[in-house]
Enzyme design. Structure first.
Site, short mmCIF file in Angstrom:
data_model
loop_
_atom_site.label_atom_id
_atom_site.label_comp_id
_atom_site.label_asym_id
_atom_site.label_seq_id
_atom_site.Cartn_x
_atom_site.Cartn_y
_atom_site.Cartn_z
N ASP A 335 0.77 -1.36 0.10
CA ASP A 335 -0.09 -0.03 -0.15
C ASP A 335 0.81 1.28 -0.01
OD1 ASP A 335 -2.58 1.01 -0.07
OD2 ASP A 335 -2.57 1.74 2.17
N SER A 356 -6.79 4.89 0.00
CA SER A 356 -7.31 3.50 -0.52
C SER A 356 -8.86 3.24 -0.10
CB SER A 356 -6.48 2.69 0.00
OG SER A 356 -4.98 2.76 -0.11
N GLN A 406 -5.76 -1.72 -7.01
CA GLN A 406 -6.26 -0.88 -5.98
C GLN A 406 -7.06 0.06 -6.76
OE1 GLN A 406 -4.49 2.21 -3.32
NE2 GLN A 406 -4.26 0.26 -2.16
#
Length: 424
Positions: A335, A356, A406
Site C-alpha cells: 500500500d 485507498s 487498487q
C-alpha cells in the site's frame, strides 16, 4: 500416520493457532499416537495428566462423576482436546470413547512448545525482531479472535496506515490455516479511518477448509464498528502448468540507488534547491520506515509526471523464516505509494491526496520479503474522483511473484501558493 498429515492436523487445532509453524513441526516430531475402542476409558477422574490429548478422529464423552445429570453431557470430536492443565495435575472428569478413537498425545515434558516467543518465531526474543515483524505480531484473544496494535515506533499518520490493516488482517487469517496452505489471493475493503491510539480487534471466519484450498474472511473492528474487511484464499502448493509473458523493466539495481535517508540528506544540502525547501526538509524528523525503499526514478508529490513509477523495496532487518510472515510483509508494503501514482498527471500547482478504497493481490510464486523486490506501478485511468492503479512485483530473478490492483479516492486538497511578487 504421515508426518505431514500430523502437521496439517495440528494447524487446525484452535488451541495451537497462536503457535508459529515451526512449533507445529516440532510438536509433530514428539506427539504419541494412541488408539481406543468404544467404551474404553481415555482418562479417569483422579488419574495424573500424562499430557495434552488431541482428538484426531472418532468421538468421546466427558462425564463428571460428581454430577450424573445427563443434561450436562459433553462430547469431544476431531480437533478438540483435554488435559491442558499444569504438569502434575490430575484429571477432574472421565473421558470415555464412544467409537473407535485415535488421539495424539503431547507428553508433559514438551509443554514448553506451547509457549512461543511470538506467533511467528518460537525461539528468538522479540527484541531481535524487525519493526515490521513487531507490527504484524498479533495477540490471540480467543479462537479466531486476535488483537493488533500500532507500535509507538511505527510510522505515524492521521489514521492507521492501510497496509497495516492488510498485513495484520492477513496475519490473523494465516494463523487459522495449516502451514502447508499459503495465501494465493486477497481482496480488502477499507470502510472507515482507523485510530492509531486504539487496538484493532480482528475476527476471523473459517468459511471453508478443503483438501487443497481454504477460505477465510476477516473483520477489523474499533469502537465497536467494522472498519475494514478482508477475504483471503489459501492453497496447498501444487505442481502445474507454468508460463510468464511479462518482463521485468530495465531499471538500476537497488545497490546503485540512494536510500530514503540519503535522499533526505541530499535535499538538505543541495544548493540548487530553494533555501525555504531545504529548511523545511531539515525541520522534519525522519522516522525510518519498517520497509526499505529505493526509487528507480525521480518521485515528487508537487510535480506533474507520468502515471507510472518503479521502486525496489524489502523489509528493514531480518525476518523470521515463516513463509506466511513474508507474504504478510509484502501485503503490508504493497500500500506504500501505490494509490498516489494515480495522482501523478494531476499534481501541477496543487496539493492532492489519495485514500485507498479497496485492494486486491494475487501471489503467484514463493518470495522472501527481506530480499529486494521490484514494484512496478501503473495507473491506466482515473475518473469520478477515483483513481485506479495496477502493480506487478518481481524478484531479483525477474520472476513475477505478485500482481495487484487498487481503487482509491483522489481529490485536490488545495492550490499551491505562488510566491509573492515584488512590488518594485
Amino acid at each position: 500416520m504421515e508426518h505431514e498429515n500430523v502437521i496439517e492436523f495440528l494447524g487446525q487445532v484452535p488451541l495451537l493457532q497462536r503457535l508459529p509453524s515451526s512449533s507445529h513441526r516440532k510438536i509433530a516430531d514428539v506427539v504419541e499416537v494412541k488408539h481406543y475402542e468404544s467404551g474404553e476409558y481415555v482418562a479417569r477422574d483422579g488419574e495424573p495428566v500424562s499430557g495434552l490429548c488431541f482428538i484426531w478422529d472418532g468421538k468421546a464423552e466427558v462425564s463428571d462423576p460428581s454430577n450424573a445429570d445427563d443434561g450436562n453431557r459433553l462430547f469431544l470430536k476431531k480437533y478438540d482436546y483435554f488435559g491442558h492443565g499444569s504438569t502434575g495435575s490430575t484429571h477432574q472428569v472421565n473421558v470415555v470413547a464412544l467409537s473407535t478413537l485415535r488421539c495424539l498425545i503431547l507428553p508433559n515434558k514438551y509443554r514448553c512448545l506451547l509457549q512461543p516467543k511470538s506467533i511467528w518465531n518460537a525461539d528468538e526474543t522479540p527484541e531481535n525482531f524487525s519493526l515490521v515483524e513487531h507490527i504484524l505480531h498479533l495477540e490471540p484473544l480467543d479462537v479466531n479472535i486476535f488483537r493488533g496494535f500500532t507500535p509507538p515506533d511505527a510510522p505515524a499518520f492521521r489514521q492507521i496506515f492501510g497496509g497495516q490493516f492488510i498485513g495484520q488482517a492477513l496475519a490473523a487469517a494465516s494463523k487459522t490455516v495449516d502451514c502447508f496452505k499459503l495465501l494465493h489471493s486477497l481482496h480488502a475493503t477499507f470502510i472507515l479511518r482507523g485510530d492509531n491510539n486504539v487496538p484493532i480487534i480482528y475476527q476471523v471466519d473459517r468459511v471453508r477448509d478443503g483438501n487443497n484450498f481454504a477460505t477465510r474472511t476477516v473483520e477489523a473492528k474499533q469502537h465497536g464498528s467494522v472498519i475494514f474487511t478482508l477475504i483471503a484464499s489459501f492453497q496447498k502448493e501444487q505442481l502445474g502448468f507454468e508460463h510468464q509473458t511479462t518482463s521485468v523493466p530495465l531499471v538500476p539495481s537497488p545497490e546503485t540507488l540512494l536510500s530514503m535517508e540519503e535522499l533526505q540528506e541530499r535535499h538538505m544540502t543541495d544548493p540548487r534547491l530553494p533555501m525555504e525547501y531545504r529548511i523545511r526538509v531539515a525541520s522534519k524528523k525522519f522516522v525510518p520506515w519498517p520497509i526499505e525503499i529505493r526509487f528507480c526514478e525521480k518521485y515528487s508529490t508537487r510535480e506533474e509526471s507520468k502515471p507510472s513509477f518503479n521502486y525496489w523495496f524489502r523489509a528493514r532487518g531480518k525476518l523470521s523464516d515463516d513463509p506466511a510472515l513474508h507474504r504478510c510483509v509484502v501485503a503490508y508494503a504493497s500500500d506504500l505509494i501505490f494509490a498516489g501514482v494515480s495522482l501523478n498527471p494531476h499534481r501541477k500547482g496543487i496539493i492532492a491526496s489519495a485514500l485507498s478504497l479497496d485492494h486486491s493481490m494475487w501471489f503467484h510464486r514463493p518470495l522472501k520479503a527481506d530480499d529486494w523486490l521490484l514494484y512496478v506501478v501503473e495507473s491506466p485511468t482515473a475518473y469520478g474522483g477515483r483513481g485506479f492503479v495496477t502493480g506487478r512485483i518481481y524478484n531479483r530473478k525477474g520472476e513475477l511473484v505478485v500482481s495487484l490492483t487498487q481503487e482509491c479516492r483522489i481529490r485536490k486538497v488545495k492550490d499551491l501558493q505562488e510566491p509573492p511578487k515584488s512590488k518594485l
